[in-house]
Design a protein around this motif. Structure first.
Motif, mmCIF file in Angstrom:
data_model
loop_
_atom_site.group_PDB
_atom_site.id
_atom_site.type_symbol
_atom_site.label_atom_id
_atom_site.label_comp_id
_atom_site.label_asym_id
_atom_site.label_seq_id
_atom_site.Cartn_x
_atom_site.Cartn_y
_atom_site.Cartn_z
ATOM 1 N N PRO A 86 0.928 -1.202 0.068
ATOM 2 C CA PRO A 86 0.233 0.190 0.155
ATOM 3 C C PRO A 86 0.960 1.153 0.079
ATOM 4 C CG PRO A 86 -0.459 -1.579 1.691
ATOM 5 C CD PRO A 86 0.646 -1.860 1.344
ATOM 6 N N ARG A 87 0.235 2.307 -0.216
ATOM 7 C CA ARG A 87 0.951 3.748 -0.139
ATOM 8 C C ARG A 87 1.686 3.855 1.237
ATOM 9 N NH1 ARG A 87 -1.608 9.006 -1.732
ATOM 10 N NH2 ARG A 87 -3.378 8.084 -1.245
ATOM 11 N N GLY A 88 2.698 4.443 1.202
ATOM 12 C CA GLY A 88 3.312 4.744 2.406
ATOM 13 C C GLY A 88 2.367 5.221 3.544
ATOM 14 N N GLY A 89 2.359 4.543 4.828
ATOM 15 C CA GLY A 89 1.481 5.004 5.881
ATOM 16 C C GLY A 89 0.372 4.379 5.600
ATOM 17 N N PHE A 90 -0.384 3.811 4.597
ATOM 18 C CA PHE A 90 -1.574 3.054 4.574
ATOM 19 C C PHE A 90 -1.459 1.514 5.060
ATOM 20 C CE2 PHE A 90 -2.203 6.883 2.169
ATOM 21 C CZ PHE A 90 -3.371 7.463 2.556
ATOM 22 N N GLY A 91 -2.689 1.013 5.021
ATOM 23 C CA GLY A 91 -2.654 -0.486 5.132
ATOM 24 C C GLY A 91 -2.582 -0.860 7.012
#
Lengths: 97, 432
Positions: A86-91
């Motif tokens: 996932p994009r940085g910081g997501f998930g």
């Protein structure tokens, strides 16, 4: 004893996710036609978070990416999955780990 | 070109291997950046988890100090689990109460956050919320990484790949082939909250003493390993299945975890507990034979990304940390002569070869194949042992001699004497 089993949805509800509403799914099926002829359909049962489901009406694999904990199991089990982080910081963000 | 974002070293991934490397480098005045895709270091990180103290020497001295550890382990149990029973051995030792403690149960989301703080104190820069998309390569030399930040290209003399089991970075550089389903285990774990006194009572410990239970056997399909670890106010219950076994048994790690919770040997230990978190992670279990190429110009691979897990001894983070330290020390040597080519960075491999990391991985290099091919070892023997124990311990008027005969008869029928001898030799060869 069956009633003691904890539902997966309830377990996943305990986890801290930050869902990427804008970027959408970090997981994609490369070629949906390949799934149609895939006999094993291992994606439907290997995932401990049941991210992959078969839509009975369309006969297509649906990806519940918001349940994904980014372990990579499906990436190794199936060549037809385009697997990214996932994009940085997501998930997932574990509290205990 | 002049306003390029440039560091001496880029570490990809804020896990134990990457943070060990960053701490050692920063302490020596190296300009090092750690790029972490999670919201904080540890957000994506999971292990059982038992953390060994010794590997922290020279990285964060006087461990644990203020580090968030749970309990120090004073008793280790091993169970061979059958459907309704287990046969076990245990080792409890007062020596494990002496400091420095051999190992602690930990939560990685907490421990890695703390470790990152130590790396920052030493002078490392930690950047969260950032995914490394690919390496930047020039003339077959890694010179930096592309990230998902705007203008997110970062350059360095060396990139250290501490990006974990999936290591897309080392894969994209062709240093390793795709992981095979026989070489990874999917571990699912629940953190089950329980009152501290109840844990102490159930596991027969006091204060911060802890117990670990490693579990295998015929209750599980294939070469599955389960575990129960005591934390301060919770118990970690988990199970690790080889992906190939998941595919073949059509039972995933969560299904198995749920049935484990119902097992009569396990259920009383977690009764009344409240699940706090559900975790899934891959463990690289291919061992020495499946290790990737560890070094190329401007690039080193450490920790899980390098398959450095000794699964039979439940060790991984200590191998990761040691490999991170060696990578850092290799960089320091390379910086002296300002040569970051593969030829110089190869010293990292020599350091690993001379340490427990490679020596242990080599010792067990045939074990993954053996356990995989030979389903007898973790299936038939544990079942037989459970049956034999039950038979011998049940008093029902049958003379012991006859009971022994019955047990032998079953053993011969189920396995056969020549197979037993072969298995003994194979096991000996695999672990000698």
């Amino acid at each position: 004893m069956e009633e003691c089993k904890m539902r997966l949805e309830d377990k996943l509800y305990l986890n801290g996710y930050k869902i990427d509403e804008i970027g959408g799914s970090h997981l994609h099926i490369k070629d949906p036609d390949v799934c149609k002829t895939c006999e094993l359909k291992q994606c439907l049962y290997i995932c401990a978070c049941k991210v992959y489901e078969l839509d009975e009406n369309t006969d297509k694999i649906v990806i519940n990416y918001d349940a994904c904990v980014e372990c990579g199991t499906c990436r190794i089990a199936c060549d037809n999955i385009d697997w990214k982080y996932p994009r940085g910081g997501f998930g997932i963000a574990y509290k205990f780990g | 070109m002049s306003n390029k974002l440039r560091y001496d070293v880029i570490v990809v991934g804020a896990g134990p291997a990457g943070l060990a490397a960053a701490t050692v480098l920063a302490k020596s005045g190296v300009k090092v950046i750690v790029i972490e895709r999670g919201r904080f270091p540890g957000a994506k990180n999971v292990m059982g988890g038992v953390f060994y103290t010794d590997c922290m020497k020279g990285i964060v001295d006087e461990f644990p100090g203020k580090a968030p550890v749970e309990r120090h382990v004073i008793e280790e149990r091993m169970w061979l689990l059958d459907d309704n029973s287990h046969v076990g051995i245990t080792h409890k030792n007062e020596m494990f109460n002496k400091e420095p403690h051999n190992c602690y149960t930990v939560f990685r989301a907490k421990l890695d956050k703390w470790f990152a703080g130590e790396a920052e104190k030493a002078g490392a820069l930690i950047i969260n919320n950032t995914v490394v998309l690919e390496p930047i390569v020039e003339n077959n030399k890694v010179i930096g990484v592309k990230t998902d930040r705007p203008q997110g290209d970062i350059y360095a003399n060396v990139v250290i790949a501490a990006d974990g089991v999936n290591s897309l970075l080392s894969k994209s550089l062709g240093l390793r082939k795709e992981l095979k389903s026989k070489d990874v285990a999917i571990a699912a774990k629940e953190v089950i909250g329980l009152n501290e006194d109840i844990i102490n009572e159930r596991f027969n410990v006091k204060g911060s003493e802890g117990v670990t239970i490693e579990i295998t056997g015929s209750f599980f399909p294939g070469e599955t390993m389960g575990f129960i670890y005591t934390n301060k106010k919770s118990v970690s219950l988990g199970v690790g299945m080889i992906l190939e076994d998941v595919i073949n048994s059509k039972m995933n790690a969560n299904d198995l975890l749920e049935s484990m919770k119902q097992h009569p040997s396990i259920a009383p230990l977690i009764a009344g507990g409240q699940t706090k978190e559900f975790l899934v992670h891959l463990i690289p279990e291919g061992g020495y034979k499946e290790m990737p190429k560890l070094v190329m110009d401007g690039f080193m691979v450490v920790g899980d990304a390098a398959m450095m897990v000794n699964s039979i001894h439940r060790e991984g983070s200590n191998l990761a940390i040691t490999s991170g330290r060696y990578a850092a020390e290799t960089y320091l040597e390379a910086a002296k002569i300002n040569d970051f080519s593969e030829n110089v960075l190869k010293k990292y491999i020599h350091k690993l070869n001379n340490s427990f990391v490679i020596k242990d991985l080599k010792k067990y290099k045939n074990l993954p194949d053996l356990l995989q091919k030979d389903k007898r070892l973790l299936q038939k023997y544990p079942r037989l042992l459970n049956q034999a124990a039950f038979e011998l311990l049940t008093v029902n008027g049958i003379p012991k001699k006859e009971k022994e005969k019955m047990i032998w008869k079953t053993a011969k029928k189920e396995i056969g004497i020549s197979n037993m001898i072969k298995d003994l030799i194979k096991i000996w060869r695999s672990v000698k």
